[in-house]
Motif scaffolding. Structure first.
Motif, PDB file in Angstrom:
ATOM      1  N   PRO A  39       0.706  -1.183   0.077  1.00 32.48           N
ATOM      2  CA  PRO A  39      -0.019   0.123   0.035  1.00 32.48           C
ATOM      3  C   PRO A  39       0.777   1.366  -0.017  1.00 32.48           C
ATOM      4  O   PRO A  39       0.415   2.530  -0.469  1.00 32.48           O
ATOM      5  CB  PRO A  39      -0.860  -0.163   1.496  1.00 32.48           C
ATOM      6  CG  PRO A  39      -1.099  -1.595   1.496  1.00 32.48           C
ATOM      7  CD  PRO A  39       0.512  -2.321   1.107  1.00 32.48           C
ATOM      8  N   VAL A  40       2.186   1.093   0.494  1.00 32.13           N
ATOM      9  CA  VAL A  40       2.839   2.331   0.505  1.00 32.13           C
ATOM     10  C   VAL A  40       3.696   2.576  -0.506  1.00 32.13           C
ATOM     11  O   VAL A  40       3.721   3.706  -1.205  1.00 32.13           O
ATOM     12  CB  VAL A  40       3.788   2.041   1.717  1.00 32.13           C
ATOM     13  CG1 VAL A  40       4.994   3.335   1.614  1.00 32.13           C
ATOM     14  CG2 VAL A  40       3.377   2.317   3.157  1.00 32.13           C
ATOM     15  N   ILE A  41       4.153   1.495  -1.171  1.00 31.77           N
ATOM     16  CA  ILE A  41       4.846   1.576  -2.520  1.00 31.77           C
ATOM     17  C   ILE A  41       4.324   1.226  -3.871  1.00 31.77           C
ATOM     18  O   ILE A  41       4.936   1.163  -4.961  1.00 31.77           O
ATOM     19  CB  ILE A  41       6.251   1.102  -2.431  1.00 31.77           C
ATOM     20  CG1 ILE A  41       6.128  -0.574  -2.417  1.00 31.77           C
ATOM     21  CG2 ILE A  41       6.981   1.487  -1.184  1.00 31.77           C
ATOM     22  CD1 ILE A  41       7.395  -1.461  -2.410  1.00 31.77           C
ATOM     23  N   GLY A  42       2.989   0.859  -3.887  1.00 35.98           N
ATOM     24  CA  GLY A  42       2.462   0.292  -5.045  1.00 35.98           C
ATOM     25  C   GLY A  42       2.012   1.327  -5.956  1.00 35.98           C
ATOM     26  O   GLY A  42       2.358   0.988  -7.184  1.00 35.98           O
ATOM     27  N   VAL A 169       6.384  -0.331   8.870  1.00 36.45           N
ATOM     28  CA  VAL A 169       6.222   0.368   7.414  1.00 36.45           C
ATOM     29  C   VAL A 169       5.832   1.611   7.503  1.00 36.45           C
ATOM     30  O   VAL A 169       6.285   2.565   6.845  1.00 36.45           O
ATOM     31  CB  VAL A 169       5.077  -0.318   6.584  1.00 36.45           C
ATOM     32  CG1 VAL A 169       4.574   0.190   5.566  1.00 36.45           C
ATOM     33  CG2 VAL A 169       5.688  -1.783   6.278  1.00 36.45           C
ATOM     34  N   ALA A 170       4.862   2.057   8.631  1.00 40.65           N
ATOM     35  CA  ALA A 170       4.532   3.482   8.628  1.00 40.65           C
ATOM     36  C   ALA A 170       5.599   4.274   8.903  1.00 40.65           C
ATOM     37  O   ALA A 170       5.822   5.536   8.531  1.00 40.65           O
ATOM     38  CB  ALA A 170       3.355   3.647   9.577  1.00 40.65           C
ATOM     39  N   PHE A 208      14.294  -1.082  -4.593  1.00 44.82           N
ATOM     40  CA  PHE A 208      14.887  -1.474  -3.384  1.00 44.82           C
ATOM     41  C   PHE A 208      14.114  -2.227  -2.072  1.00 44.82           C
ATOM     42  O   PHE A 208      14.726  -3.197  -1.834  1.00 44.82           O
ATOM     43  CB  PHE A 208      15.918  -0.318  -2.590  1.00 44.82           C
ATOM     44  CG  PHE A 208      16.502  -0.525  -1.500  1.00 44.82           C
ATOM     45  CD1 PHE A 208      17.920  -1.056  -1.757  1.00 44.82           C
ATOM     46  CD2 PHE A 208      16.134  -0.254  -0.388  1.00 44.82           C
ATOM     47  CE1 PHE A 208      18.645  -1.445  -0.643  1.00 44.82           C
ATOM     48  CE2 PHE A 208      16.935  -0.693   0.699  1.00 44.82           C
ATOM     49  CZ  PHE A 208      18.203  -0.981   0.822  1.00 44.82           C
ATOM     50  N   LEU A 209      12.930  -1.573  -1.811  1.00 44.12           N
ATOM     51  CA  LEU A 209      12.149  -1.955  -0.691  1.00 44.12           C
ATOM     52  C   LEU A 209      11.781  -3.656  -1.079  1.00 44.12           C
ATOM     53  O   LEU A 209      11.526  -4.326  -0.269  1.00 44.12           O
ATOM     54  CB  LEU A 209      11.224  -1.029  -0.440  1.00 44.12           C
ATOM     55  CG  LEU A 209      11.548   0.279   0.155  1.00 44.12           C
ATOM     56  CD1 LEU A 209      10.415   1.187   0.051  1.00 44.12           C
ATOM     57  CD2 LEU A 209      12.434   0.148   1.477  1.00 44.12           C
ATOM     58  N   GLN A 363       0.081   8.388   7.285  1.00 44.21           N
ATOM     59  CA  GLN A 363       1.350   7.441   8.100  1.00 44.21           C
ATOM     60  C   GLN A 363       1.123   7.729   9.551  1.00 44.21           C
ATOM     61  O   GLN A 363       1.236   6.695  10.177  1.00 44.21           O
ATOM     62  CB  GLN A 363       2.790   8.274   7.788  1.00 44.21           C
ATOM     63  CG  GLN A 363       3.485   7.932   6.390  1.00 44.21           C
ATOM     64  CD  GLN A 363       2.887   9.092   5.555  1.00 44.21           C
ATOM     65  OE1 GLN A 363       1.810   9.901   5.555  1.00 44.21           O
ATOM     66  NE2 GLN A 363       3.478   9.044   4.320  1.00 44.21           N
ATOM     67  N   TYR A 364       0.566   8.805   9.893  1.00 45.73           N
ATOM     68  CA  TYR A 364       0.375   9.040  11.466  1.00 45.73           C
ATOM     69  C   TYR A 364      -0.975   8.122  11.793  1.00 45.73           C
ATOM     70  O   TYR A 364      -1.001   7.706  12.707  1.00 45.73           O
ATOM     71  CB  TYR A 364       0.215  10.489  11.930  1.00 45.73           C
ATOM     72  CG  TYR A 364       1.526  11.150  12.107  1.00 45.73           C
ATOM     73  CD1 TYR A 364       2.474  10.740  13.005  1.00 45.73           C
ATOM     74  CD2 TYR A 364       2.129  12.017  11.142  1.00 45.73           C
ATOM     75  CE1 TYR A 364       3.650  11.276  13.069  1.00 45.73           C
ATOM     76  CE2 TYR A 364       3.232  12.917  11.370  1.00 45.73           C
ATOM     77  CZ  TYR A 364       4.018  12.421  12.509  1.00 45.73           C
ATOM     78  OH  TYR A 364       5.356  12.868  12.275  1.00 45.73           O
TER      79      TYR A 364
END
Length: 515
Positions: A39-42, A169-170, A208-209, A363-364
């Motif tokens: 969900p973060v890098i998709g 992740v967050a 990289f992730l 993120q928070y």
């Protein structure tokens, strides 16, 4: 039953039990990290892969479609993997199967870093999720069978582990810019070129992730060197009870996976483009879901039939296992659907509110819900020991519905109240994942424990996928209300009411020893 007369295997040492818990915790934590990573890098990953291959005006639409497809295939893969690797763990042993499951999700997540097309990620994530789904069932079975102390504590640790991964992740997402600058400096320090740095770190360093997702494979060495096999499973093997599994029964699991993919396709934009209307999609869903249940149950039904013929499983035990498989999967499905209807939507929903003085709201929000999840997952199994399993599940359902309703219906601005309610909603809806590692192992004997847990927890993922596909329809139904999305998520969480009723038909297992 033959298992009651089985020879005693050598009991594991205290060190072996602790190492099993550590290895399983790390496996579950990396599960959570990799589930939270996409969900973060998709979005940046798909932007990079789709750029140049589709017209700019179509990029956003294709990106949303591929994002939904990849998430849905992940859920189906995890469900299928839970059944397959659970079957494998009951047949060849918990430790060997868990090593293979971690290897699967680590290696194929890492291979996503080499993707050059969007469909490459969809396929690789599907295969990786097979291992993620399997690792949960195997780790729960292994630790519960080895651990002789407080099982409530172990269940809480299991429930908290994946949420630690989500929290990581967050935190990583918050520090992404500094992280990328640091990595670029390291690449140049070891003689790497600018081209290599760009390939690895462009578009929020998604390659990289993804490549770093292969690191959990190192846990395999810990498992193979220090983690003992379950002595309960060894006793079952010595009596011949593990020989009643048959590889041909896996054809049912394959059929179930295909049926689940058909459900997802029928509700997806691709299905709609091909003329699948909502009524047709409902019919497809009902028929295909029965095929999912039939296919995923085939390995257990085959085992029970062969064990009954061999005289190692009584008719009453076989009937009880079948009932518990269905009951456990529905109870878990209610919890999973509530999670996808509430917690998993909270970060995205937060961006529709007035931000107030906050930046990086998504993120928070994930940090708040993850911290709540870690705490409440630890608390839930102790409540189950204090009261009993039924009353605890009832309390969790009531609390989860209340917390979700308060979160989605009382917030319009990102402020202190927003994060307090996010913490409570994230924690209470995730408390079930501390409860199920205590309850599900008690529903099944050692001979089918991994398979039974895998079936219950992963059919729940299919239920969550089907429910999640209805979110867009629910949001549309509440338009043009100002809080259409929040109303849709609240409505989906009404599924907890079904859990409040159904739990009274589930077996009460407090005080039972694992057999």
């Amino acid at each position: 039953m033959a298992s009651q007369l089985s020879p005693k295997a050598a009991p594991p040492t205290d060190t072996g039990r602790i190492m099993a818990l550590i290895a399983a915790f790390l496996g579950w934590m990396f599960d959570g990290f990799e589930m939270g990573l996409f969900p973060v890098i998709g979005k940046p990953a798909l932007e990079a892969l789709l750029a140049g291959s589709v017209p700019p005006e179509q990029l956003a639409l294709d990106l949303d479609r591929w994002f939904s497809v990849i998430i849905a295939t992940f859920l189906v893969g995890a469900a299928t993997g839970g059944v397959f690797f659970g079957w494998l763990g009951d047949r060849i042993g918990r430790v060997k199967a868990m090593s293979l499951s971690i290897f699967t999700y680590a290696i194929f997540t890492g291979l996503c870093g080499f993707a050059t097309e969007a469909w490459h990620i969809a396929i690789l994530r599907f295969i990786a999720s097979l291992g993620m789904g399997g690792e949960w069932a195997l780790g729960v079975a292994l630790v519960n069978e080895l651990w002789k102390g407080n099982r409530a504590l172990v269940a809480g640790v299991i429930g908290a582990a994946a949420n630690v991964g989500f929290l990581l992740v967050a935190l990583l997402s918050l520090g992404m810019n500094n992280f990328i600058d640091t990595m670029e400096g390291w690449i140049f320090a070891v003689g790497g070129s600018q081209a290599l740095a760009d390939w690895l770190l462009d578009n929020q360093a998604w390659r990289f992730l993804m490549l770093s997702g292969a690191l959990p494979a190192l846990v395999i060495f810990l498992i193979r060197l220090f983690v003992p096999e379950s002595d309960k499973w060894e006793e079952e093997k010595a009596t011949g009870n593990t020989s009643h599994w048959n590889t041909k029964d896996l054809n049912g699991v394959l059929l179930g996976a295909i049926a689940a993919m058909v459900i997802i396709f029928s509700w997806s934009p691709m299905g709609i483009e091909r003329g699948i209307t909502t009524p047709i999609a409902f019919v497809i869903t009902i028929v295909a879901f029965f095929l999912v249940i039939w296919g995923y149950l085939l390995p257990v039904r085959g085992y029970l039939r062969r064990a009954g013929i061999a005289g190692s499983m009584s008719d009453s035990s076989s009937a009880s296992i079948r009932k518990n498989l269905l009951m456990g999967s529905v109870l878990a499905g209610i919890a999973m659907l509530g999670t996808w209807g509430a917690t998993q939507q909270s970060a995205k929903w937060s961006t529709t509110l007035v931000p107030g003085e906050w930046t990086n709201v998504m993120q928070y929000t994930q940090i708040a819900t993850s911290c709540g999840a870690i705490l409440f997952a630890l608390i839930a199994p102790f409540l189950a020991d204090l009261f009993n399993r039924r009353i605890t599940y009832l309390i969790l359902c009531i609390s989860a519905l209340a917390a979700s309703t308060v979160f989605f219906q009382t917030n319009t601005t990102v402020n202190t109240w927003f994060f307090v309610t996010a913490f409570l909603m994230g924690g209470i809806t995730a408390s079930f994942y501390g409860f199920f590692p205590l309850y599900l192992p008690e529903l099944f004997p050692t001979s089918v424990r991994a398979t039974g847990q895998g079936f219950c927890f992963n059919v729940a993922r299919i239920i969550a996928a089907i429910g999640g596909l209805q979110i867009a329809n629910l949001v549309a139904a509440f338009q043009p209300a100002a809080n259409a999305s929040g109303n849709a998520y609240t409505t989906l969480c009404l599924i907890y009411i079904v859990g409040m009723i159904l739990v009274w038909f589930a077996p009460e297992t407090k005080g039972r020893k694992l057999v």
